[in-house]
Design an enzyme around this catalytic site. Sequence first.
Site, PDB file in Angstrom:
ATOM      1  N   GLY A 104       0.296   3.527  22.158  1.00 42.09           N
ATOM      2  CA  GLY A 104       0.464   3.210  20.746  1.00 42.09           C
ATOM      3  C   GLY A 104      -0.361   4.118  19.867  1.00 42.09           C
ATOM      4  N   SER A 105      -0.795   3.588  18.747  1.00 45.99           N
ATOM      5  CA  SER A 105      -1.432   4.414  17.722  1.00 45.99           C
ATOM      6  C   SER A 105      -2.893   4.692  18.054  1.00 45.99           C
ATOM      7  CB  SER A 105      -1.355   3.720  16.362  1.00 45.99           C
ATOM      8  OG  SER A 105      -2.239   2.606  16.322  1.00 45.99           O
ATOM      9  N   ALA A 106      -3.409   5.784  17.470  1.00 49.36           N
ATOM     10  CA  ALA A 106      -4.813   6.137  17.643  1.00 49.36           C
ATOM     11  C   ALA A 106      -5.718   5.079  17.016  1.00 49.36           C
ATOM     12  CB  ALA A 106      -5.086   7.508  17.038  1.00 49.36           C
ATOM     13  N   ALA A 107      -5.300   4.489  15.908  1.00 48.29           N
ATOM     14  CA  ALA A 107      -6.112   3.458  15.259  1.00 48.29           C
ATOM     15  C   ALA A 107      -6.279   2.251  16.170  1.00 48.29           C
ATOM     16  CB  ALA A 107      -5.482   3.043  13.937  1.00 48.29           C
ATOM     17  N   ALA A 108      -5.197   1.836  16.812  1.00 47.60           N
ATOM     18  CA  ALA A 108      -5.289   0.713  17.740  1.00 47.60           C
ATOM     19  C   ALA A 108      -6.162   1.085  18.934  1.00 47.60           C
ATOM     20  CB  ALA A 108      -3.897   0.295  18.198  1.00 47.60           C
ATOM     21  N   GLY A 109      -6.032   2.318  19.421  1.00 54.02           N
ATOM     22  CA  GLY A 109      -6.855   2.766  20.536  1.00 54.02           C
ATOM     23  C   GLY A 109      -8.339   2.726  20.206  1.00 54.02           C
ATOM     24  N   GLU A 134      -2.969   5.606  25.861  1.00 62.17           N
ATOM     25  CA  GLU A 134      -2.042   6.716  25.626  1.00 62.17           C
ATOM     26  C   GLU A 134      -1.680   6.668  24.144  1.00 62.17           C
ATOM     27  OE1 GLU A 134       2.472   7.682  27.020  1.00 62.17           O
ATOM     28  OE2 GLU A 134       1.139   6.864  28.547  1.00 62.17           O
ATOM     29  N   CYS A 183       5.179  10.391  20.181  1.00 62.33           N
ATOM     30  CA  CYS A 183       3.790  10.797  20.002  1.00 62.33           C
ATOM     31  C   CYS A 183       3.605  12.283  20.280  1.00 62.33           C
ATOM     32  CB  CYS A 183       2.870   9.975  20.898  1.00 62.33           C
ATOM     33  SG  CYS A 183       3.316   9.986  22.637  1.00 62.33           S
TER      34      CYS A 183
END
Length: 484
Positions: free
Chosen positions: A221-226, A244, A278
């Site tokens: 998913g998103s970098a913010a969620a990561g 990822e 992505c």
Amino acid sequence: MSGSVFIDGVWRAGAGPEAVSVDPTTGEIIWRQAVADGADVVDAVAAARRAFPAWADRPRDERIAILRRYKEVLTARTADYAQALSRETGKALWETKAELGSMAGKVDASIKAYEERTGEHENAMVFGRAVLRHRPHGVMAVLGPFNFPGHLPNGHIVPALLAGDTVVFKPSEETPLAGQLLVEALEAAGVPAGVVNLVQGGRAVGQALIDQEIDGLLFTGSAAAGAFFRRHFADRPDVILALELGGNNPLVVWDAGDAEAVAALVVQSAFITTGQRCSCARRLIVSDDAAGRAVIDAVAALAERLVIGPWNGGEEPFMGPLISDRAAAMALAGANAMGGRTVRAMAPVDGLSKAFVSPGLVEVTGLEIPDEELFAPLLQVRRVASFDEAIAAANATRYGLSAGLISNETAHWEHFLRRIRAGVVNWNRPTTGAAGTMPFGGLGTSGNHRPSAYYAADYCAYPVASFEAASVSDTLGDIKGLRA
């Protein structure tokens, strides 16, 4: 099947609020169910925990046999499953059929990867043998994305099951039907009760899941969620994280010759899946001369020819809508706020739903643009004076997922390969090109050094190294400094 929650081998209605999934092409509601609540999540994790010992102890050949039946189920259901994916995501049918092919292909690739990367290996020693084995972690939470709602969670689930882990799967709230169909296929293949569990819902359900005593979180998913997950698990080092994430991916064109041939690679890099990959190119870097301007013009001209439309329309589309009207509105607002010189506007498409947008190009030479991933068919163009400047511009990002070079010069490629910071680096191929038989992942904000695809085996099991002798032998003579 009755209900949106699958726990301990039983389908049931979720105890949470009702949710819907909407076809972005038409606005039609295609899925309506009560989703999970916190108690459902607790039950799902408990079921996975109970099922883990027997599943981990089951002979690996039996786990392989179940996964091969799963592959057969996916193959038999490809037509219906692909249509459901197209309805829920808006993607062209040719693309969702390919997604089902990748899901089925993941089974054999994962079996081979397990044998090569995390199987059992031994060496003879003077005293007996040294053995390397791998053991499953336990209960894996899998959070799926909307852009490839079958293929990407499947890429976590299959290697986890092969390793002996059990799974609690939460699909994206945008694509619950895709997640349901995946679990139905696993159920049809004979996966035992509790080994795979499904909880549908949004952020609250995801939060409840990561708050449980899980052994791993496998997320695409998103970098913010990561970044949130990194913080959340900072004091839980026992939980393995495989993240990822996204990318602000560069594509450099230098000494490439035919501008139209270049444009074909650029378009496939930037606009496929309506820019919702992505690994899509977000930044095009070209020479500040006539050749560079020719590439920009050729990309704009080819983008004009792309068919944008519904998956089941009269004309086969290159790309469909974004995942929702809201996603399209956010993308258009982001494009308008970027500034720069518009080469080709990303704009709503006349006669289609609000989720459809046209591909856009904006030149940002000389401008400072926020280093963010805009998940839409928008390509920034930057002109530079030298190849070294091009590489520097390509690396000017906190991300590091994919990168590409289009060039006829082998020396450029060799230099680019040494200097670029990315986990997927392609030459004269789209930045989106990736194989399940190779690792997939990135550096920096794009991941946490646990690439997926072929390397997923690495994060689904941990190594156990053993020295072994079949009987007790006298080793007193090996002890140094021993009194008589």
